[in-house]
Scaffold this motif. Structure first.
Motif, short mmCIF file in Angstrom:
data_model
loop_
_atom_site.label_atom_id
_atom_site.label_comp_id
_atom_site.label_asym_id
_atom_site.label_seq_id
_atom_site.Cartn_x
_atom_site.Cartn_y
_atom_site.Cartn_z
N TYR A 271 0.80 -1.23 0.00
CA TYR A 271 0.00 0.00 0.00
C TYR A 271 0.83 1.27 0.00
O TYR A 271 0.39 2.29 -0.50
CB TYR A 271 -0.95 0.03 1.20
CG TYR A 271 -2.00 -1.04 1.18
CD1 TYR A 271 -2.61 -1.42 -0.01
CD2 TYR A 271 -2.38 -1.68 2.34
CE1 TYR A 271 -3.58 -2.40 -0.03
CE2 TYR A 271 -3.35 -2.66 2.33
CZ TYR A 271 -3.94 -3.02 1.15
OH TYR A 271 -4.90 -3.98 1.12
N SER A 272 2.02 1.23 0.56
CA SER A 272 2.83 2.45 0.66
C SER A 272 3.14 3.03 -0.72
O SER A 272 3.27 4.25 -0.86
CB SER A 272 4.12 2.18 1.42
OG SER A 272 4.95 1.30 0.69
N VAL A 273 3.26 2.20 -1.72
CA VAL A 273 3.51 2.69 -3.09
C VAL A 273 2.35 3.55 -3.55
O VAL A 273 2.54 4.57 -4.22
CB VAL A 273 3.73 1.51 -4.06
CG1 VAL A 273 3.82 1.99 -5.50
CG2 VAL A 273 4.98 0.73 -3.69
N TYR A 274 1.14 3.19 -3.17
CA TYR A 274 -0.05 3.89 -3.63
C TYR A 274 -0.43 5.09 -2.76
O TYR A 274 -1.12 5.99 -3.22
CB TYR A 274 -1.22 2.92 -3.71
CG TYR A 274 -0.93 1.76 -4.63
CD1 TYR A 274 -1.06 1.91 -6.01
CD2 TYR A 274 -0.48 0.55 -4.14
CE1 TYR A 274 -0.77 0.88 -6.86
CE2 TYR A 274 -0.20 -0.50 -4.99
CZ TYR A 274 -0.34 -0.33 -6.35
OH TYR A 274 -0.04 -1.35 -7.20
N PHE A 275 0.02 5.11 -1.52
CA PHE A 275 -0.36 6.20 -0.63
C PHE A 275 0.72 7.26 -0.51
O PHE A 275 0.46 8.44 -0.66
CB PHE A 275 -0.73 5.67 0.75
CG PHE A 275 -1.94 4.79 0.74
CD1 PHE A 275 -3.07 5.14 0.03
CD2 PHE A 275 -1.96 3.60 1.44
CE1 PHE A 275 -4.19 4.34 0.00
CE2 PHE A 275 -3.08 2.79 1.42
CZ PHE A 275 -4.19 3.16 0.70
N GLU B 143 6.42 7.24 -2.47
CA GLU B 143 7.87 7.37 -2.34
C GLU B 143 8.61 6.44 -3.29
O GLU B 143 9.68 6.76 -3.76
CB GLU B 143 8.29 7.09 -0.90
CG GLU B 143 7.85 8.18 0.06
CD GLU B 143 8.17 7.83 1.49
OE1 GLU B 143 8.76 6.78 1.76
OE2 GLU B 143 7.80 8.63 2.37
N GLU B 144 8.06 5.29 -3.55
CA GLU B 144 8.70 4.31 -4.43
C GLU B 144 7.87 4.10 -5.69
O GLU B 144 7.66 2.99 -6.14
CB GLU B 144 8.89 3.00 -3.69
CG GLU B 144 9.76 3.13 -2.45
CD GLU B 144 9.84 1.85 -1.66
OE1 GLU B 144 9.12 0.89 -1.98
OE2 GLU B 144 10.63 1.82 -0.71
N LEU B 145 7.44 5.18 -6.26
CA LEU B 145 6.56 5.12 -7.42
C LEU B 145 7.21 4.43 -8.61
O LEU B 145 6.53 3.80 -9.42
CB LEU B 145 6.13 6.54 -7.79
CG LEU B 145 4.96 6.71 -8.74
CD1 LEU B 145 3.73 6.00 -8.21
CD2 LEU B 145 4.67 8.18 -8.96
N GLU B 146 8.52 4.51 -8.72
CA GLU B 146 9.21 3.88 -9.84
C GLU B 146 9.07 2.35 -9.82
O GLU B 146 9.31 1.71 -10.84
CB GLU B 146 10.68 4.30 -9.90
CG GLU B 146 11.48 3.99 -8.67
CD GLU B 146 11.35 5.05 -7.58
OE1 GLU B 146 11.69 4.71 -6.44
OE2 GLU B 146 10.90 6.17 -7.85
N ARG B 147 8.64 1.80 -8.70
CA ARG B 147 8.40 0.35 -8.65
C ARG B 147 7.25 -0.07 -9.55
O ARG B 147 7.10 -1.25 -9.87
CB ARG B 147 8.11 -0.08 -7.21
CG ARG B 147 9.34 -0.04 -6.33
CD ARG B 147 9.07 -0.40 -4.90
NE ARG B 147 8.29 -1.61 -4.73
CZ ARG B 147 7.73 -1.97 -3.58
NH1 ARG B 147 7.87 -1.18 -2.53
NH2 ARG B 147 7.04 -3.06 -3.48
N LEU B 148 6.43 0.89 -9.98
CA LEU B 148 5.32 0.58 -10.88
C LEU B 148 5.76 0.46 -12.34
O LEU B 148 5.02 -0.07 -13.16
CB LEU B 148 4.24 1.66 -10.78
CG LEU B 148 3.54 1.80 -9.44
CD1 LEU B 148 2.57 2.96 -9.47
CD2 LEU B 148 2.82 0.52 -9.07
#
Length: 121
Positions: free
Chosen positions: A56-60, A63-68
């Motif tokens: 969930y941290s990626v979506y909220f 901070e680690e948006l590049e993981r998408l």
């Protein structure tokens, strides 16, 4: 801004929705609270093994948006220009550092209380 959680299921849709949200925030120079709505549906889909590809941290926090980005490659193919465009969009979103989402569901009193507390700040 309210963003439907259905957009979080695919990385390309989510990145596009983030760009729209960021654009709205920049054009309407007022304080914003960004909500990822229908959060209860995400929880239900996890029970059917249709969960989100990342935590969930990626979506909220974003901070680690590049993981998408690897997910975007799978969705739209490995065309270099699409990959570069997605990378540029993620970089722009991160550079502004304005976006943060909060979970929201009308069926969860706890999430409703949190949202009300955010609005009262």
């Amino acid at each position: 801004n309210m963003l439907d959680s259905i957009h979080a299921r695919t990385a390309s849709h989510y990145i596009t929705a983030l760009c729209v949200t960021l654009s709205t925030m920049l054009h309407i120079a007022l304080p914003h609270i960004n909500l990822l709505t229908k959060f209860d549906l995400i929880k239900l889909s996890e029970k059917r093994n249709e969960s989100l590809p990342h935590d969930y941290s990626v979506y909220f926090t974003l901070e680690e948006l590049e993981r998408l980005l690897p997910e975007v490659d799978k969705e739209i193919g490995s065309l270099e220009r699409h990959r570069l465009f997605a990378e540029d969009m993620v970089e722009i979103i991160k550079d502004y550092n304005l976006l943060r989402f909060h979970p929201f569901s009308v069926f969860s009193p706890k999430l409703l209380e949190r949202t009300a507390a955010l609005m009262d700040k």
